[in-house]
Design a protein around this motif. Structure first.
Motif, short mmCIF file in Angstrom:
data_model
loop_
_atom_site.label_atom_id
_atom_site.label_comp_id
_atom_site.label_asym_id
_atom_site.label_seq_id
_atom_site.Cartn_x
_atom_site.Cartn_y
_atom_site.Cartn_z
N VAL A 67 42.60 45.23 63.71
CA VAL A 67 42.93 45.04 65.12
C VAL A 67 42.82 43.55 65.46
O VAL A 67 41.74 42.96 65.31
CB VAL A 67 41.97 45.84 66.03
N GLY A 68 43.93 42.96 65.90
CA GLY A 68 43.92 41.55 66.27
C GLY A 68 44.09 41.36 67.76
O GLY A 68 44.70 42.20 68.43
N ALA A 69 43.57 40.26 68.28
CA ALA A 69 43.63 39.98 69.73
C ALA A 69 44.71 38.96 70.02
O ALA A 69 44.81 37.92 69.36
CB ALA A 69 42.29 39.48 70.22
N ALA A 70 45.52 39.25 71.05
CA ALA A 70 46.60 38.36 71.48
C ALA A 70 46.48 38.08 72.96
O ALA A 70 46.21 38.99 73.75
CB ALA A 70 47.96 38.99 71.18
N THR A 71 46.69 36.82 73.34
CA THR A 71 46.71 36.46 74.76
C THR A 71 48.13 36.13 75.23
O THR A 71 48.34 35.90 76.42
CB THR A 71 45.81 35.24 75.04
N THR A 72 49.08 36.12 74.29
CA THR A 72 50.48 35.85 74.61
C THR A 72 51.38 36.75 73.78
O THR A 72 50.95 37.30 72.75
CB THR A 72 50.86 34.38 74.32
N LEU A 73 52.64 36.85 74.17
CA LEU A 73 53.60 37.62 73.38
C LEU A 73 53.80 36.98 72.01
O LEU A 73 53.90 37.68 71.00
CB LEU A 73 54.94 37.72 74.12
N ASP A 74 53.84 35.66 71.94
CA ASP A 74 54.02 34.97 70.65
C ASP A 74 52.89 35.34 69.69
O ASP A 74 53.13 35.56 68.49
CB ASP A 74 54.05 33.46 70.85
N LEU A 133 50.86 38.59 65.01
CA LEU A 133 49.97 39.64 64.49
C LEU A 133 50.77 40.81 63.94
O LEU A 133 50.44 41.36 62.88
CB LEU A 133 49.04 40.12 65.61
N ASP A 134 51.82 41.18 64.64
CA ASP A 134 52.66 42.29 64.20
C ASP A 134 53.33 41.97 62.87
O ASP A 134 53.40 42.82 61.97
CB ASP A 134 53.72 42.58 65.27
N ALA A 135 53.81 40.74 62.73
CA ALA A 135 54.45 40.32 61.49
C ALA A 135 53.46 40.32 60.32
O ALA A 135 53.85 40.55 59.17
CB ALA A 135 55.05 38.92 61.66
N LEU A 165 47.54 30.36 69.19
CA LEU A 165 48.78 29.63 68.95
C LEU A 165 49.02 28.51 69.96
O LEU A 165 49.74 27.56 69.67
CB LEU A 165 49.98 30.58 68.97
N ALA A 166 48.44 28.62 71.12
CA ALA A 166 48.56 27.60 72.16
C ALA A 166 47.21 27.49 72.84
O ALA A 166 46.38 28.40 72.75
CB ALA A 166 49.65 27.99 73.18
N PRO A 167 46.94 26.37 73.53
CA PRO A 167 45.65 26.23 74.22
C PRO A 167 45.40 27.40 75.16
O PRO A 167 46.31 27.91 75.81
CB PRO A 167 45.81 24.92 74.99
N ALA A 168 44.14 27.81 75.23
CA ALA A 168 43.79 28.95 76.07
C ALA A 168 44.16 28.72 77.53
O ALA A 168 44.50 29.67 78.25
CB ALA A 168 42.29 29.24 75.95
#
Length: 358
Positions: free
Chosen positions: A157-164, A169-171, A192-195
């Protein structure tokens, strides 16, 4: 049945209700076991623990529950280049925070020792003990680690804060993706980008990820009751993860004053700040967080800032200078009702069933 979701099938749990894993001593075996035994998924934040400590905690968890549970690590656990900072940078931080240390009557600390990442050694333990679920934040483990998890039957299980981040994570082939909205308490797990640029709300993020990713989606941030769970499931989430609601229970590792603050009027106001750890996180608004807006460049990087601030935190707690302390908490705190984790789980299940239908 509302509780028959992709998440419950994947994880082998009865209800798609997950307890957010807390770091910094806020997770407890009792809380994990209570949630898992009630049919949800308890979570233990282990990123501050040594490999041996993780082994010991895991022994206690499996003695307390025979149900699935989640162990959580941070893929990136330092922002300090070579684990340290220059003397000039440290002197700037000392000058900035000196008034607060003086107010509390505490000597300014020495420069923190260089920090060495612990993730690789920690993840070896996870692969050895084989929890049902391994979750991670601040990045994606290597393809080799994820493949080993697949071979061992460990759900990732990975955490994402953006669609990118979710697409990445999906890839990588994770089983589930946490849609971590900006409403959530604690650190923003951006990678992937600053919080500061990753401030999408939970329910927008859930819909974006559901549209673009194959993995199951977990809604996290701004959920603390059955209405929130029902809303998340209606928008396409396969599960809901809650942090602040469980942090406020007596079973968590939060100090009594922390739990009291979450039920106080102060919890109506939260702030995202770097001032206390060096990474952006949401907690109840404090004087230090407000005073130092715009001066973030002088802070030490994570986790050196955490080490630097530790004596001030202790002194402020001892002296009840509560406006100098960061008490982690999300925007949803003002609606909290339960101080007992088992009662909270019962309420979540009952409320969601009433809304969604059994």
């Amino acid at each position: 049945m509302w509780y028959n979701t992709k998440a419950t099938a994947l994880l082998g749990i009865e209800y798609p209700i997950m307890q957010g894993p807390f770091g910094g001593g806020l997770s407890t075996v009792e809380l994990v076991a209570t949630v898992s035994n009630a049919g949800g998924l308890g979570g233990y934040g282990a990123y501050t623990l040594s490999p041996q400590e993780i082994y010991e905690v895991n022994k206690r968890i499996i003695a307390a529950t025979n149900k699935p549970y989640n162990l959580n690590l941070w893929v990136s656990d330092t922002d300090a280049i070579d684990g340290t900072v220059s003397d000039d940078h440290f002197e700037q931080a000392k000058a900035l925070f000196k008034p607060y240390f003086e107010e509390a009557g505490i000597a300014l600390p020495e420069k923190p020792a260089p920090f060495k990442s612990r993730f690789e050694n920690q993840v070896e333990v996870v692969l050895d003990i084989r929890p049902k679920v391994f979750s991670f934040m601040f990045g994606i483990p290597s393809a080799d680690i994820l493949e080993q998890c697949r071979r061992l039957g460990i759900k990732t299980v990975g955490a994402a804060t953006t669609l990118d981040e979710a697409i990445a994570l999906d890839a990588a082939g994770v089983d589930m993706i946490i849609a971590s909205g900006f409403e959530a308490g604690g650190h923003r797990p951006s990678f992937l980008a600053p919080a500061e640029q990753s401030t999408t709300g939970t329910f927008v993020l859930v819909q974006l990820i559901k549209e673009k990713a194959k993995a199951a989606v977990i809604a996290a941030g701004g959920i603390a009751n059955g209405r929130g769970i029902a809303a998340a499931l209606t928008l396409g989430a396969d599960a809901a993860q809650m942090g602040t609601a469980f942090l406020a229970t007596d079973e968590s590792g939060a100090l009594p004053i922390h739990r009291q603050m979450l039920f106080s009027n102060a919890a109506r106001h939260t702030t995202l700040s770097l001032a206390f750890t060096g990474r952006l996180g949401r907690g109840i608004t404090s004087r230090i967080a407000k005073d130092l807006i715009g001066k973030e460049r002088q802070f030490l990087p994570f986790p050196l800032q955490t080490t630097f601030m530790s004596t001030l935190r202790k002194g402020a707690l001892d002296q009840q200078k509560l406006d100098m302390i960061l008490f982690w908490g999300g925007q949803i705190a003002p609606i909290l009702k339960h101080t007992n984790a088992a009662n909270l789980m019962q309420s979540l299940i009952k409320e969601t069933s009433a809304i969604m239908g059994i």
